[in-house]
Design an enzyme around this catalytic site. Sequence first.
Site, PDB file in Angstrom:
ATOM      1  N   THR B  43       0.733  -1.318  -0.663  1.00  0.00           N
ATOM      2  CA  THR B  43       0.153  -0.015   0.100  1.00  0.00           C
ATOM      3  C   THR B  43       1.313   1.415  -0.182  1.00  0.00           C
ATOM      4  OG1 THR B  43      -2.059   0.499   1.381  1.00  0.00           O
ATOM      5  CG2 THR B  43       0.020   0.342   2.797  1.00  0.00           C
ATOM      6  N   ASP B  59      -3.893   5.235  -0.324  1.00  0.00           N
ATOM      7  CA  ASP B  59      -4.494   4.796  -2.182  1.00  0.00           C
ATOM      8  C   ASP B  59      -5.576   3.537  -1.778  1.00  0.00           C
ATOM      9  OD1 ASP B  59      -3.062   1.120  -2.905  1.00  0.00           O
ATOM     10  OD2 ASP B  59      -2.304   2.213  -0.639  1.00  0.00           O
ATOM     11  N   ARG B  61      -5.552  -0.234  -3.151  1.00  0.00           N
ATOM     12  CA  ARG B  61      -6.062  -1.520  -3.085  1.00  0.00           C
ATOM     13  C   ARG B  61      -5.397  -2.116  -2.439  1.00  0.00           C
ATOM     14  NH1 ARG B  61      -1.601  -2.580  -8.536  1.00  0.00           N
ATOM     15  NH2 ARG B  61      -3.379  -1.821  -9.293  1.00  0.00           N
ATOM     16  N   LYS B  75      -8.895   2.484   3.779  1.00  0.00           N
ATOM     17  CA  LYS B  75      -7.981   1.945   4.060  1.00  0.00           C
ATOM     18  C   LYS B  75      -7.345   3.562   5.615  1.00  0.00           C
ATOM     19  CE  LYS B  75      -5.057   0.336   0.286  1.00  0.00           C
ATOM     20  NZ  LYS B  75      -3.922  -0.500   0.285  1.00  0.00           N
ATOM     21  N   GLY B  89      -0.066  -3.373   6.066  1.00  0.00           N
ATOM     22  CA  GLY B  89       1.155  -4.898   6.525  1.00  0.00           C
ATOM     23  C   GLY B  89      -0.769  -5.996   6.329  1.00  0.00           C
ATOM     24  N   SER B 171       4.476  -0.926   0.755  1.00  0.00           N
ATOM     25  CA  SER B 171       5.191  -0.777  -0.414  1.00  0.00           C
ATOM     26  C   SER B 171       5.372   0.577  -1.238  1.00  0.00           C
ATOM     27  CB  SER B 171       4.551  -1.724  -0.952  1.00  0.00           C
ATOM     28  OG  SER B 171       3.571  -1.537  -2.313  1.00  0.00           O
ATOM     29  N   ASP B 208       4.610   2.611  -8.142  1.00  0.00           N
ATOM     30  CA  ASP B 208       3.906   1.130  -7.371  1.00  0.00           C
ATOM     31  C   ASP B 208       3.280  -0.549  -7.325  1.00  0.00           C
ATOM     32  OD1 ASP B 208       3.074  -0.020  -3.790  1.00  0.00           O
ATOM     33  OD2 ASP B 208       4.720  -0.783  -4.721  1.00  0.00           O
ATOM     34  N   SER B 211      -0.017  -0.875  -5.110  1.00  0.00           N
ATOM     35  CA  SER B 211      -1.000   0.325  -4.829  1.00  0.00           C
ATOM     36  C   SER B 211      -1.768   0.849  -5.675  1.00  0.00           C
ATOM     37  CB  SER B 211      -0.587   1.767  -4.024  1.00  0.00           C
ATOM     38  OG  SER B 211       0.658   1.528  -2.786  1.00  0.00           O
TER      39      SER B 211
END
Lengths: 217, 278
Positions: B43, B59, B61, B75, B89, B171, B208, B211
């Site tokens: 993420t 984000d 995803r 999130k 995580g 990430s 990334d 994400s």
Amino acid sequence: GILSRKMSIDTYNGSSMIGMIGKDCIAIASDTRLGVQLKTIDTNFKKVFKATDHCLIGMTGLATDVQTLASVFRYKTHLYKLREGEEIRASTFSNLVATTLYEKRLGPYFADPIVAGLEKDHKTGKIVPVLATYDLIGCYQKCSNFAVGGTSQNMLYGACESYWKENMEPDELFEVISQCLFSSMDRDCLSGWGAEVYILTPEKLIVKRLKSRMDQF
Amino acid sequence: EDIEMSYLEELNMGGFTTENTARNEVLAQKGFDVKSRCVKTGTTIAAMIFKDGVILGADTRATAGEIVADKNCEKIHYMAPNIHCLGAGTAADCEHVTLMMSRKLELFTLNTGIEARVEMAATQLANYLFNYGGHIGAYLILGGIDVSGPKVVQVYADGCKTYLPFIATGSGSLGATAVLETDFKEDMTKEEAMKIMVKAIEAGVYHDMGSGSNVDLCVITKEGAQHYRNYVSKNKKEFEMKDIYKFQKKPEVLSTKEIPISSLIVEEGDQPMELQLN
């Protein structure tokens, strides 16, 4: 040789499952194979269970844990009815599933449930479909269109993305969910040997057994 | 008559149980590849202090391995009216740990009448996660405003906590941190802060693989928390079919059973319910 190939926990038994939302209705479809690695031992294995009249729960993953969890949920919903005096609602049940799985965070059950139910909004009186999917430790994901699980999960994602549309009537929903399940199941060695589709409307539960290819492992 | 229900006292009423651990260890020894199949939130999450409060961005995803499990997940979790939390995580851990903490804070507020404080939440979370030695994979960013001003804290799964003016985790944090390091300045206005936060999250979304999809924002000031769900939504499905696809061959039905079910009940206030046990 092929029989000594090491397989992981998720592919030990094999399954395919889809949950899909329609217009004031919800459907859940699953294959009926039970295998032990590459051997098929049952072609009529139940993976979708009834939590209440208005809520179904299907589980993929290790078959022994699927059956154990089905008993655990039956026990919890019955105790709920005794304590509260009414049937558990679909959204409450979907929360119960998340907490039951998270209880076992440090030693999980290897099953991924999909909860499909209907409930009535007490303010507007509208029918609200409830579709939720979880990972093995209870990561609760509410879905607004479809939920997939099992060994053919990646293929099911592709099929459902292509064919799902909003506001499908029960007949259309049945057609789309069956076609998506078959196109993915037929390409997966570990699931198949028959399919069952459950369509839940506010008035009735329709259970259909479908004819499929009978040549998986 | 009183029904003997003493077994109810021994029932597990919440908390972790470890009945399966022995069995799972045996399975692992037998050579079964007992891999962790948990949904992770690869993420991009970031939080930043601005003049009137804090701004949180994320984000949308959620990934399960290399597959996108959810294209539009949330999130930004609620913790208290003046504190919100971002999680990276293991998704289940973030969700449940955050829920547990928000209930603790609610009980605290009810018992004392004092508004919850960011430091309190951060310390309790850090202590809880430390006890599990990092196995509960919750990498959180807490952002909120209380009597001591706006605060942004990073709480890691092994139990460390850091107070910073801006943080990015996940990430996609490399891209987001780069943007924040370049553009952050003290005492920004709300509009400036939102622009920079969007730029930071987009850096994660586009660079990334873990994400993607949309950008969610949450602005917390003394007046309260304002959510901007899908504030930026540029990654929609390109081509959609207009009608239901006409399948060539219909599925063959072997048998159909129609089971009538009881009607959906709408709760109507105080009504005695008849208990029917069949």
